[in-house]
Design an enzyme around this catalytic site. Structure first.
Site, PDB file in Angstrom:
ATOM      1  N   GLY A 193     -10.801  -1.911   2.828  1.00 37.51           N
ATOM      2  CA  GLY A 193      -9.888  -2.041   3.949  1.00 37.51           C
ATOM      3  C   GLY A 193      -9.789  -0.480   4.444  1.00 37.51           C
ATOM      4  N   ASP A 194      -8.887  -0.146   5.207  1.00 39.62           N
ATOM      5  CA  ASP A 194      -8.708   0.806   5.989  1.00 39.62           C
ATOM      6  C   ASP A 194      -8.219   2.156   5.063  1.00 39.62           C
ATOM      7  OD1 ASP A 194      -6.183  -0.516   5.890  1.00 39.62           O
ATOM      8  OD2 ASP A 194      -5.471   1.298   6.909  1.00 39.62           O
ATOM      9  N   THR A 254       0.957  -1.363   0.013  1.00 39.71           N
ATOM     10  CA  THR A 254       0.103  -0.052  -0.079  1.00 39.71           C
ATOM     11  C   THR A 254       0.750   1.294  -0.092  1.00 39.71           C
ATOM     12  OG1 THR A 254      -1.690  -1.046   1.195  1.00 39.71           O
ATOM     13  CG2 THR A 254      -1.448   1.433   1.580  1.00 39.71           C
ATOM     14  N   ARG A 287     -14.806  -6.364  -0.451  1.00 44.93           N
ATOM     15  CA  ARG A 287     -13.942  -6.078   0.956  1.00 44.93           C
ATOM     16  C   ARG A 287     -13.440  -4.658   0.825  1.00 44.93           C
ATOM     17  NH1 ARG A 287      -8.605  -4.662   2.409  1.00 44.93           N
ATOM     18  NH2 ARG A 287      -8.116  -5.350   4.833  1.00 44.93           N
ATOM     19  N   THR A 320      -0.433   1.794   6.998  1.00 43.78           N
ATOM     20  CA  THR A 320      -0.539   0.704   5.892  1.00 43.78           C
ATOM     21  C   THR A 320      -0.267  -0.621   6.814  1.00 43.78           C
ATOM     22  OG1 THR A 320       0.903  -0.821   4.621  1.00 43.78           O
ATOM     23  CG2 THR A 320       2.072   0.942   5.659  1.00 43.78           C
ATOM     24  N   GLY A 348      -5.902  -4.099   7.236  1.00 44.46           N
ATOM     25  CA  GLY A 348      -6.876  -2.984   7.319  1.00 44.46           C
ATOM     26  C   GLY A 348      -7.906  -3.155   8.478  1.00 44.46           C
TER      27      GLY A 348
HETATM   28  N1  ASP Z   1      -3.886  -1.541   4.754  1.00 42.87           N
HETATM   29  C1  ASP Z   1      -4.228  -2.129   3.402  1.00 42.87           C
HETATM   30  C2  ASP Z   1      -5.673  -2.864   3.514  1.00 42.87           C
HETATM   31  O1  ASP Z   1      -5.965  -3.675   4.609  1.00 42.87           O
HETATM   32  C3  ASP Z   1      -3.325  -2.981   3.184  1.00 42.87           C
HETATM   33  C4  ASP Z   1      -1.771  -2.797   3.257  1.00 42.87           C
HETATM   34  O2  ASP Z   1      -1.802  -1.623   3.834  1.00 42.87           O
HETATM   35  O3  ASP Z   1      -1.167  -3.501   2.616  1.00 42.87           O
HETATM   36  O4  ASP Z   1      -6.372  -3.040   2.250  1.00 42.87           O
END
Ligand code: ASP
Length: 341
Positions: free
Chosen positions: A237-238, A207, A235, A258, A261
């Site tokens: 994520g954060d 990310t 889905r 990152t 999430g």
């Molecule tokens: N935070 C990201 C998610 O969960 C993934 C990542 O940071 O690699 O979508």
């Protein structure tokens, strides 16, 4: 007598203007970026890969810093840096995004500016080449904060942003990762809990994010991702969730996260760090360490953040072995990968 008073007032006025000018000059510009956190070990990266990744991190820093140096605002600096990382195959954002369970790409991105708490985000876009630009359009040209799925793609098309086939995001490396998780997950098909373990263990990183402060002392933060390998369709994520993966407020700090999430959403990580700075008067470094190295880690949430305070002091904190990262401030520039760098 009157003349003397006038003269004193005038001199006072000049001195104040000079002071303000000085204060303005003291405002540091700066940018800090990440390209994902995780189990990033020396033995898994060749010298060539390492150099190529560092090259792209440096290019992103330079692009963002150039905007700030020319007096551009922090959001433009953040976008310039993130675009470079989205266009690089090395990172899980834009080109090079991970594959969903059905073998497609669904991308999330967000941006926030600290001067007025305006924000924009897109979740699950499939055809927008640079999702960070779509997030910017949501912020600037819609009454909303977050758009999702096909609606977000339609919106970005209407705004004239470049559209691509979903296969544009394909890369061999990410496909291989998908195949490995697919095989392991199928081997444990009957058991939901072990499937969860596989996903957590295979959690792939990359990310991207950036936080910047400009000549006016305004902060901005942005994040862009393909999410997690083998994520279920739909889905989210954060990364596109304001307060979880991204936050910026001139009264405290800017953060881009990152990591896993689901944990970052539940712990409202980016906002929690800024809240500790704002309400508990903690230095950003301390606030970030409390959240990432204590709270999150003790709960099993792996990942990291980059951040910056309004004075342009950068932080990079992660509880994983490595995090692709870099910073550029007036007297320091650095790109790094592993925890011991
Ligand atoms: N935070 C990201 C998610 O969960 C993934 C990542 O940071 O690699 O979508």
């Amino acid at each position: 007598m009157k003349k003397l008073v006038l003269l004193v007032c005038l001199l006072g006025g000049i001195a104040m203007a000079e002071e303000q000018q000085q204060a303005k000059k003291k405002q540091n510009i700066g940018i800090v970026i990440h390209g994902g956190a995780g189990t990033i070990m020396r033995e898994n990266l060749s010298d060539e890969q390492e150099q190529s990744i560092k090259h792209d991190l440096q290019a992103a820093l330079d692009a963002g810093y150039a905007v700030l140096e020319q007096g551009g605002d922090a959001t433009q600096g953040v976008i310039a840096a993130i675009k470079v990382l989205e266009n690089s195959v090395h990172f899980n954002a834009g080109k090079g995004a991970v594959y969903t369970k059905p073998g497609k790409h669904e991308l999330d991105a967000s941006i926030m500016r600290g001067s007025d708490l305006e924000a924009g985000a897109v979740a699950g876009v499939s055809f927008t080449k640079n999702p960070i630009l779509a997030a910017e359009q949501v912020m600037l040209n819609s009454p909303h904060v977050m758009l999702g799925g096909s609606g977000a793609d339609t919106f970005s098309k209407l705004k004239g942003l470049e559209q691509v086939e979903n296969s544009y995001f394909d890369t061999q490396a990410r496909y291989k990762a998908w195949q490995e998780v697919d095989a392991k997950t199928k081997a444990k098909e009957a058991d939901q809990a072990s499937q969860q373990d596989v996903l957590a263990a295979e959690f792939k990183f990359g990310t991207v994010g950036a936080v910047a402060v400009d000549t006016n002392g305004n902060l901005a933060a942005g994040t862009s991702t393909g999410g997690m390998t083998y994520k279920a369709w739909g889905r989210i994520g954060d990364s596109p969730v304001i307060g979880a993966g991204t936050y910026a407020d001139n009264r405290s700090c800017g953060i881009s996260a990152t990591g896993h999430g689901e944990y970052f959403i539940r712990y409202a990580v980016a906002h929690d760090i800024c809240a500790r700075v704002r309400y508990q008067n903690k230095p950003l470094q301390q606030a970030a360490e409390e959240v990432i190295m204590q709270e999150l880690k003790s709960m099993g949430g792996s990942g990291g953040i980059i951040g910056m305070d309004p004075e342009g002091n950068p932080v990079m904190v992660f509880n994983t072995p490595g995090m692709y990262r870099g910073l550029k401030i007036p007297n320091q520039a650095k790109v790094a990968i592993y925890g011991d760098e």
